[in-house]
Design a protein around this motif. Structure first.
Motif, PDB file in Angstrom:
ATOM      1  N   GLN A 146       0.827  -1.210   0.000  1.00  0.00           N
ATOM      2  CA  GLN A 146       0.000   0.000   0.000  1.00  0.00           C
ATOM      3  C   GLN A 146       0.859   1.257   0.000  1.00  0.00           C
ATOM      4  OE1 GLN A 146      -3.153   0.295   2.881  1.00  0.00           O
ATOM      5  NE2 GLN A 146      -4.106  -1.632   2.265  1.00  0.00           N
ATOM      6  N   MET A 147       1.981   1.203   0.690  1.00  0.00           N
ATOM      7  CA  MET A 147       2.875   2.354   0.751  1.00  0.00           C
ATOM      8  C   MET A 147       3.914   2.358  -0.378  1.00  0.00           C
ATOM      9  SD  MET A 147       2.257   4.494   3.342  1.00  0.00           S
ATOM     10  CE  MET A 147       0.629   4.384   2.598  1.00  0.00           C
ATOM     11  N   LYS A 148       3.865   1.320  -1.228  1.00  0.00           N
ATOM     12  CA  LYS A 148       4.789   1.193  -2.368  1.00  0.00           C
ATOM     13  C   LYS A 148       6.252   1.306  -1.906  1.00  0.00           C
ATOM     14  CE  LYS A 148       1.359   3.042  -5.572  1.00  0.00           C
ATOM     15  NZ  LYS A 148       1.028   4.076  -6.594  1.00  0.00           N
ATOM     16  N   LEU A 149       6.551   0.620  -0.811  1.00  0.00           N
ATOM     17  CA  LEU A 149       7.880   0.720  -0.216  1.00  0.00           C
ATOM     18  C   LEU A 149       8.936  -0.095  -0.951  1.00  0.00           C
ATOM     19  CD1 LEU A 149       6.951   0.663   3.575  1.00  0.00           C
ATOM     20  CD2 LEU A 149       7.735   2.614   2.221  1.00  0.00           C
ATOM     21  N   SER A 150       8.507  -0.993  -1.824  1.00  0.00           N
ATOM     22  CA  SER A 150       9.480  -1.795  -2.563  1.00  0.00           C
ATOM     23  C   SER A 150      10.373  -0.937  -3.449  1.00  0.00           C
ATOM     24  CB  SER A 150       8.757  -2.848  -3.414  1.00  0.00           C
ATOM     25  OG  SER A 150       8.130  -3.806  -2.589  1.00  0.00           O
ATOM     26  N   GLN A 151       9.902   0.262  -3.810  1.00  0.00           N
ATOM     27  CA  GLN A 151      10.728   1.138  -4.640  1.00  0.00           C
ATOM     28  C   GLN A 151      11.971   1.606  -3.884  1.00  0.00           C
ATOM     29  OE1 GLN A 151       9.030   5.179  -5.373  1.00  0.00           O
ATOM     30  NE2 GLN A 151       7.358   4.517  -4.012  1.00  0.00           N
ATOM     31  N   TYR A 152      11.946   1.505  -2.569  1.00  0.00           N
ATOM     32  CA  TYR A 152      13.106   1.887  -1.760  1.00  0.00           C
ATOM     33  C   TYR A 152      13.888   0.666  -1.269  1.00  0.00           C
ATOM     34  CZ  TYR A 152      10.477   6.231  -1.679  1.00  0.00           C
ATOM     35  OH  TYR A 152       9.767   7.346  -2.054  1.00  0.00           O
ATOM     36  N   PHE A 153      13.168  -0.446  -1.016  1.00  0.00           N
ATOM     37  CA  PHE A 153      13.811  -1.601  -0.405  1.00  0.00           C
ATOM     38  C   PHE A 153      13.979  -2.792  -1.353  1.00  0.00           C
ATOM     39  CE2 PHE A 153      11.540   0.707   3.012  1.00  0.00           C
ATOM     40  CZ  PHE A 153      12.626   1.042   3.804  1.00  0.00           C
ATOM     41  N   ASP A 154      13.332  -2.752  -2.518  1.00  0.00           N
ATOM     42  CA  ASP A 154      13.406  -3.864  -3.476  1.00  0.00           C
ATOM     43  C   ASP A 154      13.112  -5.187  -2.752  1.00  0.00           C
ATOM     44  OD1 ASP A 154      14.071  -2.185  -5.664  1.00  0.00           O
ATOM     45  OD2 ASP A 154      16.131  -2.082  -4.929  1.00  0.00           O
ATOM     46  N   ASP A 155      14.036  -6.137  -2.867  1.00  0.00           N
ATOM     47  CA  ASP A 155      13.838  -7.419  -2.184  1.00  0.00           C
ATOM     48  C   ASP A 155      14.583  -7.479  -0.857  1.00  0.00           C
ATOM     49  OD1 ASP A 155      16.395  -7.420  -3.187  1.00  0.00           O
ATOM     50  OD2 ASP A 155      16.309  -9.474  -3.980  1.00  0.00           O
ATOM     51  N   ARG A 156      15.056  -6.347  -0.399  1.00  0.00           N
ATOM     52  CA  ARG A 156      15.807  -6.300   0.863  1.00  0.00           C
ATOM     53  C   ARG A 156      14.834  -6.088   2.030  1.00  0.00           C
ATOM     54  NH1 ARG A 156      18.134  -3.076  -2.759  1.00  0.00           N
ATOM     55  NH2 ARG A 156      17.440  -1.191  -1.682  1.00  0.00           N
ATOM     56  N   ILE A 157      13.899  -7.010   2.151  1.00  0.00           N
ATOM     57  CA  ILE A 157      12.833  -6.916   3.147  1.00  0.00           C
ATOM     58  C   ILE A 157      12.835  -8.171   4.016  1.00  0.00           C
ATOM     59  CG2 ILE A 157      10.339  -6.788   3.499  1.00  0.00           C
ATOM     60  CD1 ILE A 157      10.181  -5.196   0.863  1.00  0.00           C
TER      61      ILE A 157
END
Length: 254
Positions: A146-157
């Motif tokens: 929802q926050m589209k955070l993958s654009q900052y963290f990619d697969d580093r989650i």
């Protein structure tokens, strides 16, 4: 002088996005319901809250961050007062409490002020960003999407049900993190700050006004220069920049 690249792990709930306030809203409804159901006994809000905290924290300490713990803490609190005042437990009331407790995970996600600007600033400076959050994968991933955070963290989650020293240590070892240039950013002394200090990495504690009592613990070691306290996520880039510049300058002198 340009600050050297850093590896920065961010907590999610009540660091990047709001979380605790939604639990507060649900608890407010819960207190009203219990007081209505047990009206002749005039139970004070503080008494209900104290018992719910006791049950909730004990369960989280044992089982980790599971979505079923919070609604069950409401039901167990209700059962406690039912026993105390010899009032029969009503299945329909317990059903209402389960639905009320689970509703906290259906709230729309709201970022803290400065979330986007902070992540953009750090990313633009070449720092490596990671997300490290406690909870169930489906629930946490919904917030991330929802926050589209993958654009900052990619697969580093990293999403884990048990957010503690052992889990952080495992992440650092498996990821080959260089600890002098690694940071943990979060609002929890228990699950963010203490594990970071134990692992020998830097930590920025984002102090919140109304913190969940589970997160509030006394630090087991004396805080050193690796711990910084701020009151807003917007302060994070400057702390990291200043510290990394000093560290780099000291290294050049040696």
């Amino acid at each position: 002088m340009k600050a050297p690249e850093q590896h920065i792990l961010f907590d999610l709930d009540d660091t990047l996005i709001h979380c605790n306030k939604y639990f507060g809203i649900v608890l407010g409804e819960f207190f009203e319901w219990v007081q209505q159901w047990f009206e002749p006994h005039q139970i004070k809000t503080e008494e209900i809250r104290s018992k719910q905290i006791e049950i909730d924290v004990a369960a989280v300490s044992q089982a980790g961050f599971s979505s079923g713990i919070f609604p069950k803490s409401l039901i167990e609190t209700y059962r406690f007062f039912s026993r105390k005042f010899n009032r029969p437990v009503q299945p329909d009331e317990e059903k209402q409490l389960m639905e009320l407790g689970l509703s906290v995970y259906e709230q729309e996600v709201e970022p803290y002020p400065g979330m986007v600007e902070t992540l953009e600033s750090l990313k633009s400076k070449g720092h490596h960003l990671y997300l490290y959050t406690g909870g169930e994968t489906a629930i946490q991933q919904r917030k991330i999407d929802q926050m589209k955070l993958s654009q900052y963290f990619d697969d580093r989650i990293y999403i884990t049900q048990h957010k503690n020293e052992a889990t952080l240590e495992n992440i650092l070892k498996q990821g080959g993190f260089y600890r002098p240039s690694t940071w943990m950013i979060g609002n929890s002394l228990r699950t963010d700050v203490m594990p970071a200090l134990s692992a020998g990495i830097h930590s920025i504690y984002i102090k919140q006004q109304n913190e969940w009592i589970y997160n509030m613990v006394e630090l087991q070691k004396k805080p050193d220069s690796s711990l910084y306290t701020v009151t807003s996520i917007e302060e994070v880039p400057e702390v990291i920049h200043s510290k990394s510049i000093v560290t780099s300058a000291n290294a050049l002198r040696q």
